[in-house]
Write a protein that holds these residues in place. Structure first.
Motif, PDB file in Angstrom:
ATOM      1  N   ASP A  97      -4.358   9.239 -10.292  1.00  0.00           N
ATOM      2  CA  ASP A  97      -4.682   8.653 -11.599  1.00  0.00           C
ATOM      3  C   ASP A  97      -3.490   8.723 -12.555  1.00  0.00           C
ATOM      4  O   ASP A  97      -3.176   7.757 -13.250  1.00  0.00           O
ATOM      5  CB  ASP A  97      -5.894   9.344 -12.226  1.00  0.00           C
ATOM      6  CG  ASP A  97      -7.190   9.002 -11.521  1.00  0.00           C
ATOM      7  OD1 ASP A  97      -7.246   7.954 -10.830  1.00  0.00           O
ATOM      8  OD2 ASP A  97      -8.146   9.785 -11.642  1.00  0.00           O
ATOM      9  N   THR A  98      -2.826   9.869 -12.586  1.00  0.00           N
ATOM     10  CA  THR A  98      -1.677  10.033 -13.472  1.00  0.00           C
ATOM     11  C   THR A  98      -0.536   9.102 -13.069  1.00  0.00           C
ATOM     12  O   THR A  98       0.073   8.444 -13.921  1.00  0.00           O
ATOM     13  CB  THR A  98      -1.185  11.493 -13.460  1.00  0.00           C
ATOM     14  OG1 THR A  98      -2.247  12.324 -13.945  1.00  0.00           O
ATOM     15  CG2 THR A  98       0.048  11.688 -14.320  1.00  0.00           C
ATOM     16  N   LEU A  99      -0.241   9.033 -11.774  1.00  0.00           N
ATOM     17  CA  LEU A  99       0.838   8.160 -11.310  1.00  0.00           C
ATOM     18  C   LEU A  99       0.510   6.691 -11.546  1.00  0.00           C
ATOM     19  O   LEU A  99       1.384   5.914 -11.946  1.00  0.00           O
ATOM     20  CB  LEU A  99       1.122   8.404  -9.827  1.00  0.00           C
ATOM     21  CG  LEU A  99       1.782   9.743  -9.518  1.00  0.00           C
ATOM     22  CD1 LEU A  99       1.790   9.993  -8.015  1.00  0.00           C
ATOM     23  CD2 LEU A  99       3.186   9.791 -10.084  1.00  0.00           C
ATOM     24  N   ASN A 100      -0.739   6.299 -11.307  1.00  0.00           N
ATOM     25  CA  ASN A 100      -1.134   4.908 -11.554  1.00  0.00           C
ATOM     26  C   ASN A 100      -0.968   4.548 -13.022  1.00  0.00           C
ATOM     27  O   ASN A 100      -0.516   3.455 -13.361  1.00  0.00           O
ATOM     28  CB  ASN A 100      -2.567   4.667 -11.085  1.00  0.00           C
ATOM     29  CG  ASN A 100      -2.680   4.687  -9.575  1.00  0.00           C
ATOM     30  OD1 ASN A 100      -1.734   4.395  -8.862  1.00  0.00           O
ATOM     31  ND2 ASN A 100      -3.848   5.050  -9.085  1.00  0.00           N
ATOM     32  N   TYR A 101      -1.325   5.475 -13.896  1.00  0.00           N
ATOM     33  CA  TYR A 101      -1.167   5.245 -15.345  1.00  0.00           C
ATOM     34  C   TYR A 101       0.325   5.189 -15.711  1.00  0.00           C
ATOM     35  O   TYR A 101       0.770   4.282 -16.413  1.00  0.00           O
ATOM     36  CB  TYR A 101      -1.867   6.357 -16.127  1.00  0.00           C
ATOM     37  CG  TYR A 101      -1.705   6.213 -17.610  1.00  0.00           C
ATOM     38  CD1 TYR A 101      -2.462   5.300 -18.332  1.00  0.00           C
ATOM     39  CD2 TYR A 101      -0.779   6.995 -18.296  1.00  0.00           C
ATOM     40  CE1 TYR A 101      -2.304   5.161 -19.709  1.00  0.00           C
ATOM     41  CE2 TYR A 101      -0.616   6.865 -19.662  1.00  0.00           C
ATOM     42  CZ  TYR A 101      -1.375   5.945 -20.357  1.00  0.00           C
ATOM     43  OH  TYR A 101      -1.208   5.808 -21.714  1.00  0.00           O
ATOM     44  N   GLU A 102       1.082   6.172 -15.221  1.00  0.00           N
ATOM     45  CA  GLU A 102       2.501   6.279 -15.552  1.00  0.00           C
ATOM     46  C   GLU A 102       3.300   5.052 -15.104  1.00  0.00           C
ATOM     47  O   GLU A 102       4.181   4.576 -15.818  1.00  0.00           O
ATOM     48  CB  GLU A 102       3.079   7.530 -14.883  1.00  0.00           C
ATOM     49  CG  GLU A 102       4.525   7.800 -15.193  1.00  0.00           C
ATOM     50  CD  GLU A 102       5.012   9.079 -14.526  1.00  0.00           C
ATOM     51  OE1 GLU A 102       6.199   9.119 -14.174  1.00  0.00           O
ATOM     52  OE2 GLU A 102       4.222  10.019 -14.350  1.00  0.00           O
ATOM     53  N   ASP A 158      -4.222  -3.520  -5.495  1.00  0.00           N
ATOM     54  CA  ASP A 158      -3.608  -3.170  -4.211  1.00  0.00           C
ATOM     55  C   ASP A 158      -2.335  -2.345  -4.357  1.00  0.00           C
ATOM     56  O   ASP A 158      -1.898  -1.715  -3.397  1.00  0.00           O
ATOM     57  CB  ASP A 158      -3.290  -4.441  -3.413  1.00  0.00           C
ATOM     58  CG  ASP A 158      -4.535  -5.144  -2.914  1.00  0.00           C
ATOM     59  OD1 ASP A 158      -5.600  -4.496  -2.834  1.00  0.00           O
ATOM     60  OD2 ASP A 158      -4.451  -6.348  -2.617  1.00  0.00           O
ATOM     61  N   ASP A 159      -1.723  -2.351  -5.542  1.00  0.00           N
ATOM     62  CA  ASP A 159      -0.506  -1.574  -5.761  1.00  0.00           C
ATOM     63  C   ASP A 159      -0.779  -0.110  -6.081  1.00  0.00           C
ATOM     64  O   ASP A 159       0.115   0.720  -5.997  1.00  0.00           O
ATOM     65  CB  ASP A 159       0.313  -2.169  -6.912  1.00  0.00           C
ATOM     66  CG  ASP A 159       0.894  -3.519  -6.546  1.00  0.00           C
ATOM     67  OD1 ASP A 159       1.161  -3.753  -5.352  1.00  0.00           O
ATOM     68  OD2 ASP A 159       1.067  -4.341  -7.460  1.00  0.00           O
ATOM     69  N   ALA A 160      -2.010   0.203  -6.478  1.00  0.00           N
ATOM     70  CA  ALA A 160      -2.342   1.552  -6.932  1.00  0.00           C
ATOM     71  C   ALA A 160      -2.379   2.554  -5.780  1.00  0.00           C
ATOM     72  O   ALA A 160      -2.694   2.209  -4.648  1.00  0.00           O
ATOM     73  CB  ALA A 160      -3.689   1.545  -7.646  1.00  0.00           C
ATOM     74  N   LEU A 161      -2.042   3.790  -6.115  1.00  0.00           N
ATOM     75  CA  LEU A 161      -2.195   4.895  -5.177  1.00  0.00           C
ATOM     76  C   LEU A 161      -3.650   5.350  -5.200  1.00  0.00           C
ATOM     77  O   LEU A 161      -4.317   5.234  -6.228  1.00  0.00           O
ATOM     78  CB  LEU A 161      -1.282   6.055  -5.571  1.00  0.00           C
ATOM     79  CG  LEU A 161       0.200   5.800  -5.410  1.00  0.00           C
ATOM     80  CD1 LEU A 161       0.998   6.871  -6.152  1.00  0.00           C
ATOM     81  CD2 LEU A 161       0.579   5.777  -3.945  1.00  0.00           C
ATOM     82  N   HIS A 215       3.871   5.565  -2.182  1.00  0.00           N
ATOM     83  CA  HIS A 215       4.279   6.606  -3.122  1.00  0.00           C
ATOM     84  C   HIS A 215       5.802   6.696  -3.187  1.00  0.00           C
ATOM     85  O   HIS A 215       6.386   6.775  -4.275  1.00  0.00           O
ATOM     86  CB  HIS A 215       3.677   7.957  -2.697  1.00  0.00           C
ATOM     87  CG  HIS A 215       4.057   9.094  -3.581  1.00  0.00           C
ATOM     88  ND1 HIS A 215       5.194   9.851  -3.364  1.00  0.00           N
ATOM     89  CD2 HIS A 215       3.464   9.604  -4.687  1.00  0.00           C
ATOM     90  CE1 HIS A 215       5.270  10.778  -4.289  1.00  0.00           C
ATOM     91  NE2 HIS A 215       4.248  10.655  -5.112  1.00  0.00           N
ATOM     92  N   LYS A 216       6.456   6.669  -2.023  1.00  0.00           N
ATOM     93  CA  LYS A 216       7.916   6.757  -2.009  1.00  0.00           C
ATOM     94  C   LYS A 216       8.535   5.525  -2.681  1.00  0.00           C
ATOM     95  O   LYS A 216       9.505   5.653  -3.431  1.00  0.00           O
ATOM     96  CB  LYS A 216       8.424   6.868  -0.570  1.00  0.00           C
ATOM     97  CG  LYS A 216       9.924   7.048  -0.480  1.00  0.00           C
ATOM     98  CD  LYS A 216      10.374   7.232   0.935  1.00  0.00           C
ATOM     99  CE  LYS A 216      11.885   7.403   0.968  1.00  0.00           C
ATOM    100  NZ  LYS A 216      12.374   7.570   2.337  1.00  0.00           N
ATOM    101  N   ARG A 217       7.995   4.352  -2.416  1.00  0.00           N
ATOM    102  CA  ARG A 217       8.526   3.130  -3.027  1.00  0.00           C
ATOM    103  C   ARG A 217       8.375   3.167  -4.552  1.00  0.00           C
ATOM    104  O   ARG A 217       9.287   2.785  -5.288  1.00  0.00           O
ATOM    105  CB  ARG A 217       7.801   1.909  -2.461  1.00  0.00           C
ATOM    106  CG  ARG A 217       8.399   0.585  -2.928  1.00  0.00           C
ATOM    107  CD  ARG A 217       7.643  -0.619  -2.383  1.00  0.00           C
ATOM    108  NE  ARG A 217       6.367  -0.770  -3.055  1.00  0.00           N
ATOM    109  CZ  ARG A 217       5.180  -0.628  -2.488  1.00  0.00           C
ATOM    110  NH1 ARG A 217       5.069  -0.350  -1.222  1.00  0.00           N
ATOM    111  NH2 ARG A 217       4.058  -0.777  -3.177  1.00  0.00           N
ATOM    112  N   ILE A 218       7.253   3.656  -5.030  1.00  0.00           N
ATOM    113  CA  ILE A 218       6.971   3.686  -6.461  1.00  0.00           C
ATOM    114  C   ILE A 218       7.799   4.734  -7.178  1.00  0.00           C
ATOM    115  O   ILE A 218       8.390   4.482  -8.218  1.00  0.00           O
ATOM    116  CB  ILE A 218       5.466   3.941  -6.700  1.00  0.00           C
ATOM    117  CG1 ILE A 218       4.656   2.734  -6.234  1.00  0.00           C
ATOM    118  CG2 ILE A 218       5.180   4.267  -8.153  1.00  0.00           C
ATOM    119  CD1 ILE A 218       3.182   3.018  -6.073  1.00  0.00           C
ATOM    120  N   THR A 219       7.845   5.939  -6.611  1.00  0.00           N
ATOM    121  CA  THR A 219       8.484   7.071  -7.303  1.00  0.00           C
ATOM    122  C   THR A 219       9.914   7.339  -6.843  1.00  0.00           C
ATOM    123  O   THR A 219      10.651   8.036  -7.533  1.00  0.00           O
ATOM    124  CB  THR A 219       7.679   8.367  -7.086  1.00  0.00           C
ATOM    125  OG1 THR A 219       7.707   8.716  -5.688  1.00  0.00           O
ATOM    126  CG2 THR A 219       6.249   8.212  -7.564  1.00  0.00           C
TER     127      THR A 219
END
Length: 107
Positions: free
Chosen positions: A62-67, A73-76, A99-103
């Motif tokens: 939830d925190t990463l999706n918000y951040e 489909d892009d959400a963790l 997760h790796k692609r996003i962060t």
């Protein structure tokens, strides 16, 4: 013995099988663990419900999706499901790659 007093032993040992992290095909068995930090469980099967495998991510989705302003489909996902252990590994691997692609961080 070595200078430190420790014994050394050299054996002709075959290399271990490649892991997923080495980008090689790996046969997934029930003994194949999920990536470090992932938790898993299976629901109890019954006549009406064949059961399902679940895995929980080691990050706060939830925190990463918000951040990162992710949705759809892009959400963790915090918890993923699959009908088989092999299927669960595939879903988890997609989440790890996302997760790796996003962060930019390997979880």
């Amino acid at each position: 013995m070595t200078v430190s007093g420790q014994r050394t032993c050299a054996e002709n040992v075959a290399a271990t099988a490649p892991t997923q992290g080495q980008r090689q095909h790996e046969t997934i068995t029930i003994k194949t663990p999920l990536p470090i930090g992932w938790g898993s469980f299976c629901s109890n099967p019954s006549k009406e419900n064949p059961g399902c495998w679940y895995a929980t991510a080691p990050w706060d989705a939830d925190t990463l999706n918000y951040e990162f302003n992710l949705d759809g489909d892009d959400a963790l996902e915090q918890t993923v499901t699959a009908e088989t252990w092999q299927g669960l590994h595939a879903v988890v691997q997609r989440q790890v790659e996302r997760h790796k692609r996003i962060t930019g961080v390997q979880a």
